[in-house]
Design an enzyme around this catalytic site. Sequence first.
Site, PDB file in Angstrom:
ATOM      1  N   ASP A 191       0.817  -1.228   0.000  1.00  0.00           N
ATOM      2  CA  ASP A 191       0.000   0.000   0.000  1.00  0.00           C
ATOM      3  C   ASP A 191       0.847   1.273   0.000  1.00  0.00           C
ATOM      4  OD1 ASP A 191      -2.119  -1.860   0.431  1.00  0.00           O
ATOM      5  OD2 ASP A 191      -1.913  -1.660   2.596  1.00  0.00           O
ATOM      6  N   GLU A 207     -11.325  -0.287  -3.532  1.00  0.00           N
ATOM      7  CA  GLU A 207     -10.544   0.257  -2.412  1.00  0.00           C
ATOM      8  C   GLU A 207      -9.326   1.005  -2.963  1.00  0.00           C
ATOM      9  OE1 GLU A 207      -9.325  -3.126  -0.045  1.00  0.00           O
ATOM     10  OE2 GLU A 207      -7.993  -3.872  -1.596  1.00  0.00           O
TER      11      GLU A 207
END
Length: 325
Positions: free
Chosen positions: A16, A223
């Site tokens: 991420d 997401e």
Amino acid sequence: MAKQREALVTNIFTADPSAHVFDDKIYIYPSHDLPHDGADDDEGIEYAMEDYHILSMDNVDAPCIDNGEALHMKDVPWVSKQIWAPDVALKDGKYYLYFPARDKQGIFRLGVAVSESPVGPFKAEESFIPGSMSIDPAVFKDDDGKYYCYNGGLWGGQLEKWMTGSFEENPREIGENEPALGPFFAELNDDMKTFKATPKMIQILDENGEPIKAGDEDRRYFEGPWMHKYNGLYYLSYSTGTTHYLVYATGKSPEGPFTYRGRLMEPVIGWTTHHSIVEYHGKWYLFYHDCEISGGINHRRNVKFTEIFYNEDGTIKTVFPYDHK
Ligand code: FUB
């Protein structure tokens, strides 16, 4: 030396990546993946992260450095577990780290922690940002000096549980032909620790101006939002989750609506795909992760980067992550 499309660090598992340039250096704010026993589930139980390590590179060719622990969840009073994908913003010499985590009730909220250094240590606020929910904050500073937070994630990220505006443990199922949920959007107050207003859901439209449908899993929001601006146009990019693409939509305002424009990157090794986009010395780079060095273990990821290229019409050339290595 950092090499494009190769793991930037191998001493820890990282995912991420939110990349930023401060003082001409590249800083990467990733999740720190930890070992987890037991099966994966749709709630993401296998993503049992506890702390953050900030990575940095003096330039795109320099070695990538792990600057050590910058924040641990034991020092965040409101958190119970799963400190997931973070981002950072710089304002008036202070660095604000935004992060999602489950509160003591098991509900994902967004927190903020502050430091005078881009690599921490960060000091967390006593409680989460009032009115915040779900996961994956990405904070974008516009040219006029306003800061906007985008966030949200389906399934384990609990976005569905907030579709009515308040938390519902068992939300109704959304039909395939209904508009898909979008990420939340809120402008930050001058204190950088609160929202100006209740977060609103962003609309993502198709080429006919119709909302992308929940059943359109190749294009609907799942997401990992990111916002960047190129040639005056706002680019909202995100993961499609179940179909494992990074895609993007463009708009004339940071609030949207955004129109789907195409695929940013084809699937990587591993279930999740999550990214950021940053400009450095006039070139544009995509930071992302895959599970190459763990041999495909979904919760043992490693961050990478690669240069990206725009076409004349503002579309971005799709990245094929394992071509031309
Ligand atoms: O790292 C935990 C979660 O996995 C992130 O919040 C999602 O974006 C996915 O990458």
